[in-house]
Design an enzyme around this catalytic site. Structure first.
Site, PDB file in Angstrom:
ATOM      1  N   HIS A  80      -6.148  -0.958  11.408  1.00  0.00           N
ATOM      2  CA  HIS A  80      -5.620  -1.620  10.150  1.00  0.00           C
ATOM      3  C   HIS A  80      -6.478  -2.543   9.655  1.00  0.00           C
ATOM      4  O   HIS A  80      -7.010  -3.515  10.563  1.00  0.00           O
ATOM      5  CB  HIS A  80      -4.164  -2.065  10.619  1.00  0.00           C
ATOM      6  CG  HIS A  80      -3.383  -2.625   9.336  1.00  0.00           C
ATOM      7  ND1 HIS A  80      -3.344  -1.818   8.185  1.00  0.00           N
ATOM      8  CD2 HIS A  80      -2.711  -3.860   9.156  1.00  0.00           C
ATOM      9  CE1 HIS A  80      -2.473  -2.736   7.220  1.00  0.00           C
ATOM     10  NE2 HIS A  80      -2.015  -3.611   7.870  1.00  0.00           N
TER      11      HIS A  80
ATOM     12  N   CYS B 236      -4.934   0.298   3.529  1.00  0.00           N
ATOM     13  CA  CYS B 236      -5.286  -1.099   3.904  1.00  0.00           C
ATOM     14  C   CYS B 236      -6.534  -1.649   3.774  1.00  0.00           C
ATOM     15  O   CYS B 236      -6.774  -2.539   3.145  1.00  0.00           O
ATOM     16  CB  CYS B 236      -4.884  -1.180   5.596  1.00  0.00           C
ATOM     17  SG  CYS B 236      -5.966  -0.118   6.533  1.00  0.00           S
TER      18      CYS B 236
ATOM     19  N   GLN C  83       0.779  -1.382  -0.076  1.00  0.00           N
ATOM     20  CA  GLN C  83      -0.004  -0.010   0.019  1.00  0.00           C
ATOM     21  C   GLN C  83       0.833   1.180  -0.225  1.00  0.00           C
ATOM     22  O   GLN C  83       0.136   2.443  -0.350  1.00  0.00           O
ATOM     23  CB  GLN C  83      -0.890  -0.161   1.148  1.00  0.00           C
ATOM     24  CG  GLN C  83      -0.032  -0.025   2.501  1.00  0.00           C
ATOM     25  CD  GLN C  83      -1.281   0.082   3.731  1.00  0.00           C
ATOM     26  OE1 GLN C  83      -1.519  -1.150   4.220  1.00  0.00           O
ATOM     27  NE2 GLN C  83      -1.544   0.871   4.438  1.00  0.00           N
TER      28      GLN C  83
END
Ligand code: NAG
Ligand code: NAG
Ligand code: NAG
Ligand code: NAG
Length: 328
Positions: free
Chosen positions: A280, A143, A137
């Site tokens: 995340h 994410c 990323q």
């Protein structure tokens, strides 16, 4: 200033003499930096920035050494692309400051996934050709888009027997508040919102809409752009429900990755269960016979175990808090 002078002096010594051969820990650390910078080339805006990055690297290297010298830890730390970032910078640039957990448009929890169908003692989608190579990323909190493409790529493979890589950039550019979604591009977002979008608009392939790592204008229109998930739902927050779901397909999950940046191998468990921030999004792709979760990350193959990591059983780092899977 003192450390600056000492550092510069040490560096000069290192570059000009045979001290590098000796067993001095500071020299060893500088040697590590010189090796690391070769594979992680940087552009520094000035000498202060360069020195600051070197100092952060040396501190992180020390943390790696200290952690790895304690044999009671279940996982190892190592150097990687984040090694010259402070933990605060890592959290700010790579993790999301918006909670991943989708509060407003919470979908129903699927009940079928908790029924007591027999499940395998262990499961690993990596061995079944259902996963695209690990992606990266970059310096963008996207994410959630990688977790969403991951869950769609796998479901499409299982259903249609073709493994196609889908476009994270399309999601970063198009799943936006301007288009009516609760998602924020490189500042974080929601895999559930991404699937909602994909189910209406369809997914471009990675090569048709390649990743650039920052938010641009949305370059798709219409509603027939490719693969569309037909239905998807959250899974109840139990180990059995997530294992059952993984037997059918990989699952999008949100975790607290605050302390994950320097992980290199083993079973990660360094989260405080009483203070979980879901910052995340990743893809749960299996579990082993001990109940450790096998997870695909989006930080490239240099990170972790070829881009993957293991999380300790049950709700470690909040992995059971927000799991989403595609069901049709
Ligand atoms: C080693 O790690 C264990 C488990 O995390 C911890 O309890 C212990 O205090 C550590 N030992 C040292 C010497 O740091
Ligand atoms: C998240 O970080 C971005 C970029 O630093 C900032 O613009 C935004 O206001 C932050 N959002 C929240 C909710 O803190
Ligand atoms: C990160 O690690 C530190 C040191 O082990 C610990 O005190 C802290 O609680 C951890 N943070 C989170 C969010 O788990
Ligand atoms: C955690 O998982 C293990 C192995 O799957 C299981 O035996 C144990 O009961 C679980 N513990 C909790 C607190 O759920």
């Amino acid at each position: 200033m003192n450390s600056k002078i000492i550092f510069t002096a040490l560096l000069a010594l290192l570059l000009s003499s045979s001290l590098a051969q000796q067993n001095n820990p500071q020299i060893e650390a500088l040697n590590q930096y010189i090796e690391w910078i070769k594979t992680n080339p940087k552009v520094f805006i000035n000498d202060d920035e360069k020195l600051f990055r070197q100092t952060v690297f040396l501190e992180n290297f020390q943390k790696v050494q200290d952690h790895n010298s304690n044999t009671s830890h279940t996982y190892k730390l190592g150097l990687n692309q984040f090694s010259d970032m402070t933990q605060e910078e890592f959290a700010q640039k790579i993790l999301t400051n918006h909670s991943i957990k989708s509060s407003s448009q919470k979908l129903s929890v699927s009940s079928s996934s908790t029924s007591s169908t027999s499940i395998a003692a262990s499961f690993d989608w990596r061995t079944k050709g259902a996963l695209t190579p690990v992606k990266n990323q970059g310096n963008c909190g996207s994410c959630w888009a990688f977790s969403a493409t991951g869950v769609m790529e796998s479901f499409n493979f299982i259903k249609n027997h073709v493994l196609t890589s889908f476009s994270e950039q399309q999601l970063v550019d198009c799943v936006t508040t301007n288009n009516g979604y609760v998602s924020y591009g490189c500042n974080g977002g929601s895999y559930q919102q991404a699937l909602q979008y994909a189910s209406k608009v369809g997914m471009k392939t990675e090569s048709a809409y390649p990743y650039i790592g920052y938010q641009g204008s949305c370059k798709v229109s219409g509603t027939s752009n490719g693969y569309k998930p037909v239905s998807f739902s959250f899974i109840s927050s139990t180990t059995l429900a997530l294992q059952t779901a993984i037997n059918a397909s990989p699952v999008s999950v949100a975790i607290d990755a605050t302390n994950l940046s320097m992980y290199s191998s083993g079973i990660y468990n360094n989260c405080n269960p009483s203070n979980i921030q879901l910052n995340h999004a990743v893809l749960a792709v299996g579990y082993d016979t001990q109940g450790n979760w096998i997870v695909k990350n989006s930080w490239g193959t240099q990170w972790g175990q070829s881009g993957y990591f293991l999380l300790a059983p049950n709700n470690t780092c909040g992995i059971l808090d927000d799991p989403l899977h595609i069901t049709a």
